[in-house]
Structures are given as structure tokens and as C-alpha cells.
Design an enzyme around this catalytic site. Structure first.
Site, PDB file in Angstrom:
ATOM      1  N   GLN A 141      10.576  -6.044   1.869  1.00  0.00           N
ATOM      2  CA  GLN A 141       9.962  -5.597   0.621  1.00  0.00           C
ATOM      3  C   GLN A 141       9.830  -4.075   0.537  1.00  0.00           C
ATOM      4  O   GLN A 141       9.441  -3.542  -0.498  1.00  0.00           O
ATOM      5  CB  GLN A 141       8.581  -6.251   0.462  1.00  0.00           C
ATOM      6  CG  GLN A 141       8.658  -7.766   0.361  1.00  0.00           C
ATOM      7  CD  GLN A 141       7.329  -8.394  -0.030  1.00  0.00           C
ATOM      8  OE1 GLN A 141       6.644  -7.912  -0.918  1.00  0.00           O
ATOM      9  NE2 GLN A 141       6.972  -9.476   0.639  1.00  0.00           N
ATOM     10  N   HIS A 149       9.621   5.505  -5.407  1.00  0.00           N
ATOM     11  CA  HIS A 149       8.583   5.485  -6.445  1.00  0.00           C
ATOM     12  C   HIS A 149       7.245   5.989  -5.904  1.00  0.00           C
ATOM     13  O   HIS A 149       6.620   6.883  -6.478  1.00  0.00           O
ATOM     14  CB  HIS A 149       8.434   4.063  -6.983  1.00  0.00           C
ATOM     15  CG  HIS A 149       7.352   3.915  -8.003  1.00  0.00           C
ATOM     16  ND1 HIS A 149       7.351   4.603  -9.196  1.00  0.00           N
ATOM     17  CD2 HIS A 149       6.218   3.169  -8.013  1.00  0.00           C
ATOM     18  CE1 HIS A 149       6.284   4.285  -9.896  1.00  0.00           C
ATOM     19  NE2 HIS A 149       5.574   3.425  -9.199  1.00  0.00           N
ATOM     20  N   TYR A 186      -2.183  -9.199 -10.666  1.00  0.00           N
ATOM     21  CA  TYR A 186      -1.210 -10.169 -10.143  1.00  0.00           C
ATOM     22  C   TYR A 186      -1.276 -10.230  -8.622  1.00  0.00           C
ATOM     23  O   TYR A 186      -1.303 -11.315  -8.025  1.00  0.00           O
ATOM     24  CB  TYR A 186       0.200  -9.800 -10.598  1.00  0.00           C
ATOM     25  CG  TYR A 186       1.262 -10.654  -9.951  1.00  0.00           C
ATOM     26  CD1 TYR A 186       1.631 -11.870 -10.513  1.00  0.00           C
ATOM     27  CD2 TYR A 186       1.876 -10.265  -8.751  1.00  0.00           C
ATOM     28  CE1 TYR A 186       2.585 -12.671  -9.900  1.00  0.00           C
ATOM     29  CE2 TYR A 186       2.828 -11.056  -8.140  1.00  0.00           C
ATOM     30  CZ  TYR A 186       3.176 -12.253  -8.726  1.00  0.00           C
ATOM     31  OH  TYR A 186       4.104 -13.055  -8.117  1.00  0.00           O
TER      32      TYR A 186
END
Length: 320
Positions: A141, A149, A186
Site C-alpha cells: 500500500q 502525495h 472511511y
């Protein structure tokens, strides 16, 4: 050579001391960009090299409770930042068409400046997203998009806070904090476990929301190239080009993660349908074969050129 170095240094000091916002001169981490740049570079090195190396022979950490607290904190923090930017500017005081920076000591202007500084500081807190991946050995991941970013944002925001806190380009932070409210919501729900995760069907729409965010920032920033506005054009390009870069990075991530997955799923379904069709055809061929025990013999013979042929009638369609 020494003269050239001194000239560059003098220009740098003039830029930092004479052209920056004096209100943030003595604020934490605002005196120089180099501490921020060093932290960003070390972050990239840690999450891509040092961290995975340290975790190589260790078991993944169980961070469920920590993740719940962290993500809940980020929801609250992002909500507060969004509220501050709304109250001090984007809730009605600012113009979406052209908004110069208010460099005064007006309480509302100072409130926006403080909000921008806290937004800058939040970018360091978000490094924990990646550090938790390292500690849980979720190295798959830690993508290029993820590192670029998170690694670019602190140094990018530093220049905004140092030279133009508030004003037109703070629209980026205003949208970004809104997106982060939903994103960390989330993550918080996902950290609750499988019983909740099966209801989280909207993950890919977070990426879509992020791409929409960057498109809005691009349009909002570059409109100043076509109208007169007392706002530094350098920051129009700075924010606009960052948004373009992030848009294409996120679009590539979306295509890699969701479009290819969708194509693979469709290809698998097609393969299953063709396999079932082939089996059906094979069964049909077997059923069309006539065996002697499925027929009955006719009671007579037919003579053809002096030969006798026994006639069989297919009996499978008749009831016994």
C-alpha cells in the site's frame, strides 16, 4: 564560485526576510524551508527503505485501537480546519473569482493565517498514514502515489503559509479538508473490522472525489491567468501545477486499482460463461447420439438393389 554562492545566499535571504509575510516570521517552522524539506526527504527514505528494513524480521504490529483513535482524531481535526476556512473566508467573505491576500492584523485575517499554519502542520501528522503501513508490513500500500502525495504536501504548503497565507490559493486547503473528513471517516469505519467493512462499498468514490477536487482547484487557480487580480501569479502556477500532477497520479491509481480490476472481473465472467456454454454443447452432443437400446426395430425390411436393410426408429421421444 564563492562570489556566486554569496549572491545566491543574499537573494535567498532577501526573499525570506523582505518578501514573506511578517506575521508568520517567528512562527514554528516558518523561518526557513530547509527543516520542512529535510523532514519530507527523511519521510520518503524511511517509508521506502529504512522502515521496511527494520520490519523485515519482525511481526506486524497490531494497531487496531491506535488506528481507531488516529482516524477519529483526523476526522475531528479535518472538520475543525474546514470550519475555520469556512468562517474566516470561504463561507461568504471570500470571492471565488478573485481573492487577494489580506496581510493586515484584522482578527478574521489572522484567523485565516492560523488556519493555514495548522493545515500545514496537519500534513506532517498525515505521515502517520504511511508509518502505520510500515509498522503493519502493508508495503504493497506504500505506492508511488502515496509517497509523492504525502511527501510533497508539507513543503508545498510551507511556501503558501510563508508568502501568501489565505487568499485565492487557500481554496485548495478548503476543499482538501472537506475531502479528508470523508476519507478518514472511511478509514475509521474500516478499522472497526469485517462486520463493518462489508458495508463500505464506496471506497472507489473517495478517489473520484479527490480527482474532482483537483479539477476544481485547477479551474479555480488558472482563471486568474485570464482576469485582473491582485494575487501573485507565481502561486497560481504553483497551486495549479500541483493540482495537475496530483490529478494524473490519482487517475492512474484509479485506472490501475479499479478499471483493471473491473476488466479482470469481466474477463473472468466471460471465461466462465464460455466454459458453461462449451459444457452445454458437449452434453448436447452426447444426448444426440443414438444407442440401440434407445430405438426399436421396424417390423419389416426394405429392399434396395437386392439388399436388405433393417430400419430403426428413435424411441427416446416416446413414452414407454
Amino acid at each position: 564560485m564563492a562570489q556566486f554562492v554569496m549572491t545566491v545566499y543574499d537573494e535567498y535571504r532577501s526573499l525570506i526576510d523582505n518578501n514573506s509575510d511578517p506575521r508568520v516570521k517567528n512562527w514554528f517552522m516558518m523561518s526557513s524551508p530547509f527543516p520542512t524539506l529535510f523532514i519530507c526527504l527523511f519521510y520518503a527514505y524511511f517509508v521506502k527503505v529504512l522502515g521496511p528494513k527494520l520490519m523485515e524480521n519482525r511481526k506486524p504490529f497490531d494497531l487496531k485501537k491506535i488506528l481507531l483513535f488516529y482516524n477519529f482524531f483526523q476526522v475531528v481535526f479535518s472538520s475543525w480546519l474546514f470550519y475555520e476556512s469556512w468562517v474566516s473566508g470561504w463561507g461568504g467573505r471570500y470571492s471565488f473569482r478573485c481573492q487577494p491576500v489580506d496581510y493586515s492584523n484584522n482578527p478574521i485575517a489572522l484567523r485565516m493565517v492560523r488556519g493555514c499554519w495548522w493545515y500545514y502542520f496537519s500534513k506532517f501528522i498525515e505521515f502517520l498514514d504511511t508509518i502505520f503501513f510500515v509498522m503493519r508490513k502493508k508495503n504493497n500500500q506504500i505506492t508511488t502515489l502515496h509517497v509523492i502525495h504525502h511527501g510533497c504536501m508539507p513543503i508545498s504548503v510551507w511556501f503558501g503559509v510563508k508568502f501568501s497565507p489565505g487568499g485565492h490559493s487557500s481554496f485548495f486547503g478548503f476543499l482538501n479538508t472537506f475531502v479528508h473528513i470523508w476519507m478518514y471517516s472511511y478509514y475509521f469505519l474500516s478499522a472497526l473490522g469485517p462486520k463493518v467493512q462489508r458495508f463500505l462499498w464506496w471506497k472507489k468514490y473517495l478517489t473520484t472525489l479527490q480527482m474532482v477536487q483537483f479539477i476544481l482547484v485547477i479551474l479555480h487557480a488558472f482563471q486568474l491567468l485570464f482576469i485582473e487580480c491582485d494575487y501573485p501569479k507565481i502561486f497560481v502556477w504553483w497551486i495549479g501545477m500541483h493540482a495537475i500532477m496530483f490529478y494524473f497520479l490519482f487517475r492512474n491509481f484509479y485506472n490501475q486499482t479499479y478499471e483493471k480490476k473491473k476488466s479482470s472481473t469481466m474477463a473472468l465472467k466471460k471465461e466462465i460463461r464460455e466454459s458453461e456454454k462449451e459444457k452445454k454443447n458437449q452434453n448436447s452432443s452426447v444426448n444426440e447420439t443414438i444407442y440401440a437400446n434407445e430405438c426399436k426395430m421396424a417390423t419389416g425390411y426394405i429392399s434396395d438393389n437386392g439388399l436388405r436393410n433393417r430400419v430403426f426408429i428413435d424411441n427416446r421421444g416416446f413414452q414407454k
